[in-house]
Design a protein around this motif. Structure first.
Motif, PDB file in Angstrom:
ATOM      1  N   PHE A 189      -7.003  -7.705   7.461  1.00 35.59           N
ATOM      2  CA  PHE A 189      -7.074  -8.096   6.057  1.00 35.59           C
ATOM      3  C   PHE A 189      -7.466  -9.562   6.029  1.00 35.59           C
ATOM      4  CE2 PHE A 189      -5.531  -9.825   2.102  1.00 35.59           C
ATOM      5  CZ  PHE A 189      -5.773  -8.819   1.175  1.00 35.59           C
TER       6      PHE A 189
ATOM      7  N   THR B  95      -2.248 -14.744   5.856  1.00 38.41           N
ATOM      8  CA  THR B  95      -1.616 -13.506   6.309  1.00 38.41           C
ATOM      9  C   THR B  95      -0.691 -13.808   7.488  1.00 38.41           C
ATOM     10  OG1 THR B  95      -3.442 -12.990   7.817  1.00 38.41           O
ATOM     11  CG2 THR B  95      -3.552 -12.060   5.593  1.00 38.41           C
TER      12      THR B  95
ATOM     13  N   HIS C 279      -7.552   5.374   1.034  1.00 35.93           N
ATOM     14  CA  HIS C 279      -6.347   5.022   1.787  1.00 35.93           C
ATOM     15  C   HIS C 279      -6.748   4.438   3.139  1.00 35.93           C
ATOM     16  CE1 HIS C 279      -3.266   6.915  -0.797  1.00 35.93           C
ATOM     17  NE2 HIS C 279      -4.189   7.817  -1.060  1.00 35.93           N
ATOM     18  N   CYS C 280      -6.284   3.222   3.423  1.00 42.74           N
ATOM     19  CA  CYS C 280      -6.657   2.602   4.689  1.00 42.74           C
ATOM     20  C   CYS C 280      -6.041   3.347   5.868  1.00 42.74           C
ATOM     21  CB  CYS C 280      -6.255   1.129   4.708  1.00 42.74           C
ATOM     22  SG  CYS C 280      -4.480   0.833   4.592  1.00 42.74           S
TER      23      CYS C 280
ATOM     24  N   VAL D  91       0.362  -5.141   3.557  1.00 35.50           N
ATOM     25  CA  VAL D  91      -0.803  -4.319   3.869  1.00 35.50           C
ATOM     26  C   VAL D  91      -0.868  -4.095   5.371  1.00 35.50           C
ATOM     27  CG1 VAL D  91      -2.127  -5.084   1.862  1.00 35.50           C
ATOM     28  CG2 VAL D  91      -2.241  -6.393   4.003  1.00 35.50           C
TER      29      VAL D  91
ATOM     30  N   ILE E 200       0.839  -1.186   0.000  1.00 32.68           N
ATOM     31  CA  ILE E 200       0.000   0.000   0.000  1.00 32.68           C
ATOM     32  C   ILE E 200       0.885   1.250   0.000  1.00 32.68           C
ATOM     33  CG2 ILE E 200      -1.980  -1.119   1.042  1.00 32.68           C
ATOM     34  CD1 ILE E 200      -1.154   0.026   3.729  1.00 32.68           C
TER      35      ILE E 200
ATOM     36  N   THR F  78      -5.323  -0.862  -1.074  1.00 32.96           N
ATOM     37  CA  THR F  78      -5.500  -2.226  -0.573  1.00 32.96           C
ATOM     38  C   THR F  78      -6.439  -3.035  -1.460  1.00 32.96           C
ATOM     39  OG1 THR F  78      -5.142  -1.507   1.719  1.00 32.96           O
ATOM     40  CG2 THR F  78      -6.264  -3.607   1.398  1.00 32.96           C
ATOM     41  N   HIS F  79      -7.560  -2.449  -1.874  1.00 34.24           N
ATOM     42  CA  HIS F  79      -8.538  -3.230  -2.649  1.00 34.24           C
ATOM     43  C   HIS F  79      -7.992  -3.615  -4.026  1.00 34.24           C
ATOM     44  CE1 HIS F  79      -9.425   0.836  -4.237  1.00 34.24           C
ATOM     45  NE2 HIS F  79      -9.874   0.210  -5.316  1.00 34.24           N
TER      46      HIS F  79
ATOM     47  N   ARG G 257      -5.493  -6.431  -3.390  1.00 34.40           N
ATOM     48  CA  ARG G 257      -6.248  -7.647  -3.082  1.00 34.40           C
ATOM     49  C   ARG G 257      -6.681  -8.354  -4.365  1.00 34.40           C
ATOM     50  NH1 ARG G 257      -9.665  -8.586   1.400  1.00 34.40           N
ATOM     51  NH2 ARG G 257      -9.559  -6.361   1.890  1.00 34.40           N
TER      52      ARG G 257
END
Length: 305
Positions: free
Chosen positions: A150, A157, A198-199, A146, A98, A129-130, A133
Motif C-alpha cells: 500500500f 504505513t 477484494h485485495c 489494510v 478492509i 482498499t481503494h 484510500r
C-alpha cells in the motif's frame, strides 16, 4: 476592543462598584476605570451611568453587556477545546479496515485499546482498499488497516503482523487426509474466491499461479465468487468447494465439530502483511501510536507470531 475590556464591563455590571469589580479582575481600580472608559470611547456610547453612590448599566449598555458575556463564554469554550485537543487520546478515532480484516481484528482490538485509551472510542468503517484510500486522503478517516503493498503520496504505513493462509474444506473432502496443502492443488475448478475488488482475492491468485493462469485463459475453468469470507465458509460447509482463508478467519465460526476442516499450506506458505496507514499530516500521532501498539498486542496479532 479586547477580551480584557469585555471582562471589565461584565464584572462591573455584576458588582455595580468599581472597587469590587477591580478586585475580582485582580487589577487596580484606576486600571479598570481606564479600560471601561476606553471601550466606551471606542464604541461612542456610555455603557454605565455613574454617580457618587452607584454604577448602573445604561439601556444600550445592557445589550452590550449581554453580548460581551456571550463572547467571554465562547472564548472559554475555545480554551476548553484547545485543552482537550492537547490530549490526543480524548476524542474518537475514525478507523477503516478492509472487509477481510475488520470483522476478525476488531473483536480482539477494541478490548485491548479500551484498556490503554478508554476515552478514545472508534468510529469504524469496513470497505474496499481503494475506497478506504480515498477517505483517508480527504480526511473522512484518520487511519486505515489494510494489507500490503500500500503506497500513496503523503501517507505513512507501518507493518503490524504477518498472517499465513489456510485451506478451508468440508469435513468430507478427501484433502482432509493431508497434513498440508500444496498451492499447486488449488487449480481445482471448485475453488471459491471473493469477488473482484477484494485485495485478498488477488493475494490468493498470486499465491496460486496455476489458478491465476487458468482464470486468464479461455478454458472451461470456472470459480464461484462470493462477497464475504463468511459466505464462502457457508458454501464450503455445504460441500460446494474449497477456499483459502487468512489465519484470523479460521476459527471465527459457529459450526459444530465435524462440519468444516482447515489445513495449513505447504512451506513456503503464502501470507499477507497487515499494516496501518495514516496521513503524514495527521495531528494526533500519539493516537496512531496507541492504535498500532494495541493491534500488535492484541491476541489476534500474537496468534500470528
Amino acid at each position: 476592543m479586547t477580551l480584557t475590556e469585555l471582562r471589565y464591563i461584565v464584572t462591573l455590571a455584576q458588582e455595580q462598584h468599581f472597587g469590587r469589580a477591580a478586585e475580582r479582575c485582580h487589577v487596580s481600580q484606576p486600571t479598570l476605570s481606564v479600560g471601561v472608559k476606553k471601550l466606551e470611547d471606542e464604541l461612542g456610547i456610555l455603557i454605565f451611568e455613574r454617580s457618587k453612590s452607584a454604577v448602573r448599566v445604561t439601556p444600550v449598555g445592557e445589550g452590550i453587556i449581554a453580548q460581551a458575556q456571550r463572547v467571554l463564554e465562547q472564548t472559554q469554550s475555545i480554551r476548553e477545546l484547545a485543552q482537550a485537543g492537547k490530549d490526543q487520546l480524548a476524542a474518537p478515532l475514525r478507523v477503516g479496515a478492509i472487509y477481510t480484516i475488520g470483522p476478525y481484528l476488531f473483536p480482539h482490538l477494541i478490548p485491548q485499546l479500551h484498556k490503554v485509551a478508554p476515552e478514545m472510542p472508534l468510529y469504524i468503517e469496513e470497505n474496499f482498499t481503494h475506497v478506504l484510500r480515498d477517505k483517508l486522503r480527504n480526511g473522512e478517516l484518520d487511519a486505515i488497516i489494510v494489507a500490503l503493498p500500500f503506497q500513496d503520496a503523503d501517507i505513512l504505513t507501518k507493518a503490524l503482523y504477518d498472517e499465513p493462509f489456510y485451506v478451508l474444506m468440508s469435513a468430507e473432502h478427501p484433502w482432509t487426509q493431508k497434513t498440508t496443502i500444496s498451492s499447486s492443488l488449488l487449480d481445482d475448478k471448485s475453488l471459491l474466491l471473493l469477488g473482484e475488488g477484494h485485495c485478498f482475492r488477488d493475494q490468493v491468485l498470486e499465491a496460486c499461479p496455476t489458478t491465476n493462469k487458468e482464470l486468464g485463459s479461455n478454458s472451461k475453468y470456472t470459480t464461484v465468487e462470493a462477497n464475504s469470507l463468511e459466505t464462502i465458509r457457508h458454501m464450503v460447509a455445504s460441500g460446494l468447494g474449497v477456499s483459502v482463508l487468512p489465519l484470523s478467519a479460521v476459527d471465527t465460526h459457529h459450526y459444530a465439530p465435524g462440519v468444516i476442516e482447515v489445513r495449513p499450506m505447504e512451506e513456503p506458505a503464502p501470507k499477507r502483511t497487515v499494516a496501518i496507514a495514516w496521513r503524514a499530516s495527521f495531528p494526533r500521532p500519539k493516537a496512531i501510536e496507541i492504535l498500532s501498539n494495541a493491534i500488535s498486542e492484541c491476541s489476534l496479532a500474537r496468534k500470528t507470531q
